[in-house]
Design an enzyme around this catalytic site. Structure first.
Site, PDB file in Angstrom:
ATOM      1  CB  SER A  10     -22.232  80.730   6.255  1.00  0.00           C
ATOM      2  OG  SER A  10     -20.885  80.335   6.117  1.00  0.00           O
ATOM      3  N   GLY A  60     -11.970  77.941   6.315  1.00  0.00           N
ATOM      4  CA  GLY A  60     -13.411  77.795   6.440  1.00  0.00           C
ATOM      5  C   GLY A  60     -14.200  78.698   5.508  1.00  0.00           C
ATOM      6  CB  SER A  61     -17.555  80.202   5.968  1.00  0.00           C
ATOM      7  OG  SER A  61     -18.204  78.980   6.240  1.00  0.00           O
ATOM      8  CB  THR A  62     -12.821  83.460   5.438  1.00  0.00           C
ATOM      9  OG1 THR A  62     -11.830  82.428   5.510  1.00  0.00           O
ATOM     10  CG2 THR A  62     -13.264  83.841   6.839  1.00  0.00           C
ATOM     11  CG  MET A  63     -11.099  79.793   1.760  1.00  0.00           C
ATOM     12  SD  MET A  63      -9.871  80.800   0.879  1.00  0.00           S
ATOM     13  CE  MET A  63      -9.783  82.232   1.962  1.00  0.00           C
TER      14      MET A  63
END
Length: 576
Positions: A347, A291-294
């Site tokens: 995000s 997810g958004s950690t990338m």
């Protein structure tokens, strides 16, 4: 007639006497040869019938944490066995023997009768020496003892997934016990004994070969940090009603894994009611869409391309973007232009997708590959998975967009924290290690240092700026990180499971000189929310706060001394 025939044929008589003499001479010569000249023949056959070699178990090597705290130790135990044939003649003592062994008399008697023709049968394994001696004191014919070792794990469930365990024969079966089995096992010895034809011990002759103890193994784990991470992850799962979770902490300079915990877990000292699912080291085995950690990695690719600067803006209005049959949406519903830091704080999937369209999916793929995604970490942990980082000959818009905000690929928690460690280490990627490292490796520069430092500042704002992930803050320290919330893919079918999410947070600190990187993954929270900034960020904050203090790292976010003195003098500093 007889006298006559003997007189007529004297040579026959002499021939018989000669043959008898030759036979006697041959026998005498053979006796002399075997007893005086070729003595090894009879000795070898005698030994084959009476001399036996009993194995001497080797002491398995001690496993410790990085500070010498024991994680796996071997303790002497007694294994009792019996000669089934001999035991048949002591049927009157079976009830007393069964009681001493803690077994049901009828079942014990049935087992002994079934082994009546066997010369070896286990009675019980792993007794303490005192318990074994109490059984031997009964003097039951045919009952014997073997000295063995049993593995004991002082930290129990806290380190179970990393350390693993051994089987009843003291061979590694999971975790580091399996990965370093040859290193830890040692070499068994041999003891020469004499036994009669019934297998009874007559004499202990000598030690034919001394046992060689296994080598000690110092892991990179810090048991203090392991306990801290275990406690906070367990509390988060209880608070949010989650199904499972993982947390990995590494030293960004040396690549050492300082803590690795999973929930649910198990007690390796008592595996009678063990559930197979609890044995999985999820941090190494479970793969998921991050997810958004990338997004920080995709943003690094944009900055590295030279086409984007942190001050550049992207119009994300109206919070959605149509690509063919697919619609990309922002949860934050931002309406105005956002700079690159704003895209990370909010995000924004729309903002990240537009940047990705500009730089191309290939550049994002290359950056993710350089930081280790989709590749083996080199830890050598049994069952570790490498995940999947897709590459396409022609990067279409949908594939480019989904990769930029963390969908369409799969990673493990260890890979995720390793990628963030490269950001924290000024773009230098060092190999990971589960054993203590005395000299930090040089590593490889995978991200330009200036770009890495820019991203460090941007991720610090993600935590500290208004509207940021304030639950990840650490009192007294500046930290950086990014939350993520990923829908769970359906098992056995396409698409995603309804109302099933993974809550993620990855970050590092302190910002004055980053030392620690942490990744938190919580699977299917069901109570109180599911967003990464709500569920996983507080775990990161608490674990990071405790770790920085335990490691005596100097705070970099304390108020100036003048401000503290003024607060005390004006009475706003609180009660003493």
């Amino acid at each position: 007639m007889i006298r006559l025939e003997g007189a007529l044929y004297p040579w026959r008589f002499r021939l018989v006497l000669l043959l008898l003499a030759l036979m006697v001479g041959a026998i005498v010569w053979r006796i002399v040869d075997l007893q005086l000249i070729d003595r090894d023949f009879l000795q070898a056959h005698g030994d084959a019938r009476s001399v036996r070699h009993i194995p001497i178990p080797a002491h398995r090597g001690l496993m410790t944490d990085r500070n010498g705290e024991p994680l796996a130790v071997s303790t002497p135990v007694t294994t009792l066995w019996a000669n089934g044939r001999e035991l048949q003649g002591a049927a009157a003592q079976w009830p007393a023997l069964a009681a001493a062994l803690g077994q049901e008399p009828k079942a014990f008697a049935a087992r002994v009768r079934a082994s009546a023709e066997r010369e070896f049968m286990y009675l019980v394994r792993g007794l303490t020496p005192e318990q074994g001696q109490r059984v031997l004191d009964l003097k039951v014919p045919g009952v014997y003892a073997i000295e063995e070792f049993r593995r004991f794990y002082p930290a129990g469930e806290v380190t179970a997934h990393v350390v693993g365990f051994t089987d009843v024969d003291d061979r590694g079966r999971e975790g580091m016990e399996l990965a370093f089995d040859e290193w830890l096992a040692g070499v068994p010895g041999k003891r020469q004994v004499l036994k009669d034809r019934r297998g009874r011990l007559i004499k202990d002759v000598q030690v034919a070969q001394n046992a060689k103890a296994g080598k000690a193994l110092a892991l990179s784990i810090d048991l203090r940090l392991q306990y801290l991470a275990h406690r906070e992850l367990r509390n988060a799962l209880v608070e949010f009603g989650a199904k499972a979770g993982s947390l990995v902490m590494i030293d960004v300079k040396s690549g050492e894994v300082l803590a690795m915990v999973n929930q649910p877990t198990y007690n390796p000292n008592n595996r009678r009611s063990l559930q197979p699912a609890a044995m999985r080291n999820r941090a190494m085995i479970d793969v998921f869409e991050p997810g958004s950690t990338m997004k920080p990695l995709s943003m690094v690719a944009a900055l590295e391309s030279g086409r984007w600067k942190p001050t550049d803006t992207v119009d994300v209005y109206p919070g959605s973007l149509r690509i063919g049959r697919y619609t990309i949406r922002d949860v934050s519903r931002a309406t105005g232009p956002l700079d690159l830091t704003g895209i990370l704080i909010k995000s924004s999937n729309v903002g990240m997708s537009k940047i990705a369209f500009d730089i191309g999916g290939e550049s994002i793929f290359n950056l993710m590959q350089q930081v280790g995604l989709g590749q083996d970490t080199g830890l050598g942990f049994p069952g570790e998975r490498v995940g999947n980082l897709p590459n396409h000959r022609n990067w279409r818009k949908a594939e480019t967009a989904t990769l930029s905000y963390g969908y369409g690929l799969s990673v493990t928690a260890v890979q995720l924290v390793h990628a963030y460690a490269a950001l924290a280490n000024n773009g230098r990627n060092v190999p990971l290690s589960l054993t203590r490292v005395d000299h930090a490796p040089d590593g490889v520069q995978v991200i330009p240092e200036d770009v890495a430092k820019i991203m460090q500042g941007m991720l610090q704002q993600v935590v500290e700026a208004p509207g940021g992930v304030h639950r990840a803050k650490v009192p007294g320290y500046h930290v950086a990180g990014k939350s993520g919330t990923a829908r769970k893919a359906s098992v056995g079918s396409k698409g995603y499971t309804e109302n099933a999410y993974r809550s993620l947070f990855a970050g590092f600190g302190p910002m004055s000189d980053p030392r620690i990187a942490v990744a938190v993954v919580i699977d299917e929270p069901s109570e109180g929310g599911y967003y990464g900034g709500l569920v996983s960020a507080p775990v990161f904050g608490k674990v990071m706060a405790g770790a920085l203090r335990l490691m005596n790292i100097v705070p970099d976010d304390l108020p100036p001394v003048e401000s503290q003195e003024l607060a005390v003098n004006t009475g706003t500093g609180g009660r003493l």
